[in-house]
Design an enzyme around this catalytic site. Structure first.
Site, PDB file in Angstrom:
ATOM      1  N   SER A 124       0.835  -1.196   0.000  1.00 16.00           N
ATOM      2  CA  SER A 124       0.000   0.000   0.000  1.00 16.00           C
ATOM      3  C   SER A 124       0.873   1.250   0.000  1.00 16.00           C
ATOM      4  O   SER A 124       1.971   1.267   0.573  1.00 16.00           O
ATOM      5  CB  SER A 124      -0.851  -0.021   1.271  1.00 16.00           C
ATOM      6  OG  SER A 124      -1.448   1.233   1.470  1.00 16.00           O
ATOM      7  N   TYR A 148      -1.584  -0.652  10.785  1.00 14.32           N
ATOM      8  CA  TYR A 148      -1.899  -1.304   9.499  1.00 14.32           C
ATOM      9  C   TYR A 148      -0.742  -1.124   8.516  1.00 14.32           C
ATOM     10  O   TYR A 148      -0.252  -2.081   7.909  1.00 14.32           O
ATOM     11  CB  TYR A 148      -3.198  -0.718   8.915  1.00 14.32           C
ATOM     12  CG  TYR A 148      -3.359  -1.005   7.443  1.00 14.32           C
ATOM     13  CD1 TYR A 148      -3.611  -2.302   6.989  1.00 14.32           C
ATOM     14  CD2 TYR A 148      -3.236   0.014   6.486  1.00 14.32           C
ATOM     15  CE1 TYR A 148      -3.736  -2.569   5.627  1.00 14.32           C
ATOM     16  CE2 TYR A 148      -3.357  -0.244   5.139  1.00 14.32           C
ATOM     17  CZ  TYR A 148      -3.613  -1.542   4.716  1.00 14.32           C
ATOM     18  OH  TYR A 148      -3.729  -1.801   3.366  1.00 14.32           O
ATOM     19  N   LYS A 152       2.159  -3.825   6.633  1.00 18.63           N
ATOM     20  CA  LYS A 152       2.538  -3.898   5.211  1.00 18.63           C
ATOM     21  C   LYS A 152       4.050  -3.789   5.067  1.00 18.63           C
ATOM     22  O   LYS A 152       4.660  -4.512   4.288  1.00 18.63           O
ATOM     23  CB  LYS A 152       1.851  -2.784   4.412  1.00 18.63           C
ATOM     24  CG  LYS A 152       0.346  -2.951   4.290  1.00 18.63           C
ATOM     25  CD  LYS A 152       0.010  -4.149   3.436  1.00 18.63           C
ATOM     26  CE  LYS A 152      -1.475  -4.437   3.382  1.00 18.63           C
ATOM     27  NZ  LYS A 152      -1.807  -5.726   2.786  1.00 18.63           N
TER      28      LYS A 152
END
Ligand code: NAD
Ligand code: UFG
Length: 340
Positions: A124, A148, A152
């Site tokens: 992302s 989050y 990643k």
């Protein structure tokens, strides 16, 4: 080629499965349905004319993975499965590290045991954090600002180590910018449960009269109209990027998948009003904690090395998002299908 798609009943995974099946790949979807509906499978069959192999399983379940690898014998894995809500990741970080990081480690171990040497991973743009400038190139500093995003980044690092140790030979990290829109059939799309966190599902529900007004998080950013600017990319363009990544997978590579153009929140509102023919009421609210002013990609590496370029524009994104929203106001709810 046979592709195991983790998280394939989800938003981006389901659109990528359409592109794969239409390009004659054989697909097996593995998903625990924690954020998706099995009804997607029926829709995929309607769109492609082919049934889709499905395994309801969790990527942390090694035995289920081993069974699936030995039954399906994939040539490659596209790994979408993961939790993705930024705000939630701040409140329940361990759930995010367990699901995303532990899940990926388990998946990698199962791939290695089965001798599967190619993975395409959903990363992302959030790994860049607040970029020093725009457009963002792949060699920009990395610094996610929430759990989050850190899952990643950690997964990218684990994948890089697995590549260096020749555990998985071919790994492509795809850093998505802001995926929006839906398949042009209106049969599959994004339907977050509850109040949407992301901009376009929220706008779509206001345009449909299901939510009263959009909170615009800040109009005092240093951008052309003061509202946040993002690189929105049509989910079908994103799906096409995965096919190019599979075709060209060689060693370890990382690509931005974005259009290279940023739109502000107010520009997105106007585009939705045009697509839907309905007014979108909004109210200027305080900034959302953790948001950045501006974020858009330099997608030139993907164009040069993958031969991929986004071709759909803001009118396509809003038209297709609106078609999906109008045809499926309750998402996949309310439809009976053969798998139940
Ligand atoms: P989504 O929630 O619609 O799809 C993810 C799918 O993974 C869901 O079907 C869910 O049920 C499944 N899943 C989650 N945990 C699992 C587990 N432990 N085992 C098996 N299945 C599991 O999300 P999406 O928007 O399609 O995103 C797909 C991937 O792309 C995610 O990894 C996400 O982090 C990444 N990504 C998304 C965006 C975005 O804005 N949508 C942006 C950048 C990156
Ligand atoms: N926004 C509003 N009102 C809303 C929702 C969003 O004004 O109700 C604004 C935000 O402040 C921001 C823009 O709309 O300026 C886009 O916000 P989103 O929540 O749709 O998207 P983000 O850019 O914050 O993040 C998304 C995903 C991340 C992913 C990132 C990739 O949520 O998981 O895109 O660039 F990592």
């Amino acid at each position: 080629m046979k592709i195991l798609v983790t998280g394939g009943t989800g938003y981006i995974g389901s659109h990528t499965c359409v592109a794969l099946i239409e390009d004659n790949y054989e697909v097996l979807i593995l998903d625990n349905l924690s954020n998706s509906s099995q009804r997607v499978l029926n829709r995929l069959k309607t769109i492609t004319g082919k049934p889709v192999d499905f395994e309801k399983a969790d990527i942390r379940d090694r035995a289920a993975l081993d069974r699936t690898f030995s039954r399906f014998k994939p040539d490659a894995v596209i790994h979408f499965a993961g939790l993705k809500a930024v705000g939630e990741s701040v409140s329940v970080p361990l759930r995010y590290y367990d699901n995303n990081v532990t899940g990926t480690i388990t998946l990698l171990a199962a791939m290695a045991a089965a001798g599967v040497g190619t993975m395409v991973f959903s990363s992302s743009a959030t790994v860049y954090g607040d970029p020093p400038s725009n457009p963002i190139r792949e060699d920009f500093p990395i610094g996610p600002t929430n759990p989050y995003g850190r899952t990643k980044l950690i997964i990218e690092q684990i994948l890089s180590d697995c590549h260096a140790a020749d555990i998985i030979s071919h790994i492509t990290l795809l850093r998505y910018f802001n995926p929006v829109g839906a398949h042009p059939s209106g049969l599959i799309g994004e339907h977050p449960s509850g109040i949407p966190n992301n901009l376009t599902p929220y706008i779509a529900r206001v345009a449909a009269g299901r939510l009263e007004e959009l909170p615009v998080f800040g109009d005092d950013y240093d951008t052309r109209d003061g509202t946040g600017v993002r690189d929105y990319i049509h989910v079908m363009d994103l799906a096409a990027g995965h096919l190019k990544a599979l075709e060209t997978a060689r060693g370890l590579s990382v690509y931005n998948l974005g259009t290279g153009t940023g739109y502000s929140v107010l520009e997105m509102i106007r585009a939705f009003e045009k697509a839907s023919g309905n007014p979108v009421s909004y109210r200027i609210c305080p900034r959302r904690p953790g948001d950045i002013a501006e974020c858009y990609a330099d997608p030139s590496r993907a164009e040069k090395e993958l031969g991929w370029k986004a071709v759909l524009g803001i009118d396509d994104m809003t038209r297709d998002a609106w078609r999906w929203q109008s045809a499926n106001p309750e998402g996949y709810q309310g439809e009976k299908h053969q798998y139940e």
